[in-house]
Design a protein around this motif. Sequence first.
Motif, short mmCIF file in Angstrom:
data_model
loop_
_atom_site.label_atom_id
_atom_site.label_comp_id
_atom_site.label_asym_id
_atom_site.label_seq_id
_atom_site.Cartn_x
_atom_site.Cartn_y
_atom_site.Cartn_z
N ALA A 20 0.85 -1.20 0.00
CA ALA A 20 0.00 0.00 0.00
C ALA A 20 0.88 1.24 0.00
O ALA A 20 0.99 1.96 0.99
N PRO A 21 1.55 1.52 -1.13
CA PRO A 21 2.50 2.64 -1.17
C PRO A 21 1.86 4.00 -0.89
O PRO A 21 2.54 4.90 -0.40
N SER A 22 0.60 4.16 -1.14
CA SER A 22 -0.10 5.42 -0.85
C SER A 22 -0.97 5.29 0.40
O SER A 22 -1.87 6.09 0.62
N GLN A 23 -0.71 4.26 1.20
CA GLN A 23 -1.49 3.94 2.40
C GLN A 23 -2.95 3.67 2.07
O GLN A 23 -3.85 3.92 2.88
N ILE A 24 -3.19 3.16 0.86
CA ILE A 24 -4.53 2.78 0.45
C ILE A 24 -4.49 1.32 0.01
O ILE A 24 -3.60 0.92 -0.73
N MET A 25 -5.44 0.54 0.50
CA MET A 25 -5.47 -0.88 0.17
C MET A 25 -6.90 -1.27 -0.21
O MET A 25 -7.86 -0.73 0.32
N LEU A 84 -3.71 2.62 7.26
CA LEU A 84 -4.28 2.34 5.94
C LEU A 84 -5.71 2.86 5.83
O LEU A 84 -6.46 2.83 6.79
N ASN A 85 -6.04 3.28 4.63
CA ASN A 85 -7.42 3.57 4.27
C ASN A 85 -7.82 2.50 3.26
O ASN A 85 -7.03 2.12 2.40
N PHE A 86 -9.05 2.02 3.38
CA PHE A 86 -9.51 0.94 2.53
C PHE A 86 -10.56 1.45 1.55
O PHE A 86 -11.38 2.30 1.88
N VAL A 87 -10.49 0.90 0.33
CA VAL A 87 -11.49 1.19 -0.70
C VAL A 87 -11.96 -0.14 -1.27
O VAL A 87 -11.22 -1.12 -1.29
N THR A 88 -13.18 -0.15 -1.73
CA THR A 88 -13.72 -1.37 -2.34
C THR A 88 -13.73 -1.29 -3.86
O THR A 88 -14.06 -2.26 -4.52
N ASP A 89 -13.36 -0.13 -4.39
CA ASP A 89 -13.30 0.07 -5.84
C ASP A 89 -12.03 0.87 -6.14
O ASP A 89 -11.87 1.98 -5.62
N ILE A 142 -2.46 2.20 -6.06
CA ILE A 142 -3.06 1.06 -5.38
C ILE A 142 -2.59 -0.22 -6.06
O ILE A 142 -2.42 -0.25 -7.28
N LYS A 143 -2.31 -1.21 -5.26
CA LYS A 143 -1.92 -2.52 -5.78
C LYS A 143 -3.04 -3.49 -5.43
O LYS A 143 -3.07 -4.01 -4.32
N PRO A 144 -3.97 -3.73 -6.35
CA PRO A 144 -5.16 -4.52 -6.02
C PRO A 144 -4.88 -5.96 -5.60
O PRO A 144 -5.71 -6.57 -4.93
N GLU A 145 -3.71 -6.49 -5.94
CA GLU A 145 -3.39 -7.86 -5.50
C GLU A 145 -3.11 -7.92 -4.00
O GLU A 145 -3.21 -8.98 -3.38
N ASN A 146 -2.77 -6.79 -3.41
CA ASN A 146 -2.58 -6.69 -1.96
C ASN A 146 -3.87 -6.14 -1.37
O ASN A 146 -4.26 -5.02 -1.67
N ARG A 147 -4.51 -6.94 -0.55
CA ARG A 147 -5.85 -6.55 -0.11
C ARG A 147 -6.17 -7.16 1.24
O ARG A 147 -5.56 -8.13 1.67
N LEU A 148 -7.18 -6.57 1.86
CA LEU A 148 -7.75 -7.12 3.07
C LEU A 148 -9.04 -7.82 2.65
O LEU A 148 -9.91 -7.21 2.05
N VAL A 149 -9.11 -9.11 2.95
CA VAL A 149 -10.30 -9.90 2.62
C VAL A 149 -11.10 -10.08 3.90
O VAL A 149 -10.56 -10.46 4.94
#
Length: 195
Positions: free
Chosen positions: A49-54, A83-88, A98-105
Amino acid sequence: SQVTTRKLRKLSSIAALGALSALTGCGAALVEAPYYNVSEVQSFKVAGAPSQIMMLDIVDANDTLDNQTWADALSNHGYPPRLNFVTDAADISDTQTIKPENRLVVVVNPTQTTMRGTLCTDPQSAKSDGTSDRVIVRFGFCAGDDIISETRARFVRDKFEQQVINSADTISFQLFPRNLNKNDDKNCSGMMPIC
């Protein structure tokens, strides 16, 4: 002295179990101990999450909470960088990465097989019949198909949203720790922050 130490450990274990059962009896959320598949999580978090977004991937057969509620509840907790989380992925600005392969499930009411690696590759949520007063949620930090860290929580159905919000700090601290305890180090104690 050794007998006294054993008795004290046994008594403290009994007291901890008693407190735990009292808390669960009162309708408190219970976040279980985490599982780590790596020896260190922080570098995966920072690189992922280089921009602190996951990305936040929610799997919920019952649509218990909407995506934005989940994202708001879990964002901005834990150790810095938070981290801040987005769903889209389209919800980020042009200057953010954003690196979509790195995620919180997040899997609400997970099936028996939804744990460890399958949490990242094939998460499954079962439809709830509404008879249980508890809702189990499994949280996993994934890097592609690999699980990095995982925890599970039990929430009271009638207090679900508020308990998710109240437990977000604990969940984040467990999924994204700065350091892991070095259990094989004889000079290291769980009470020491460097361990």
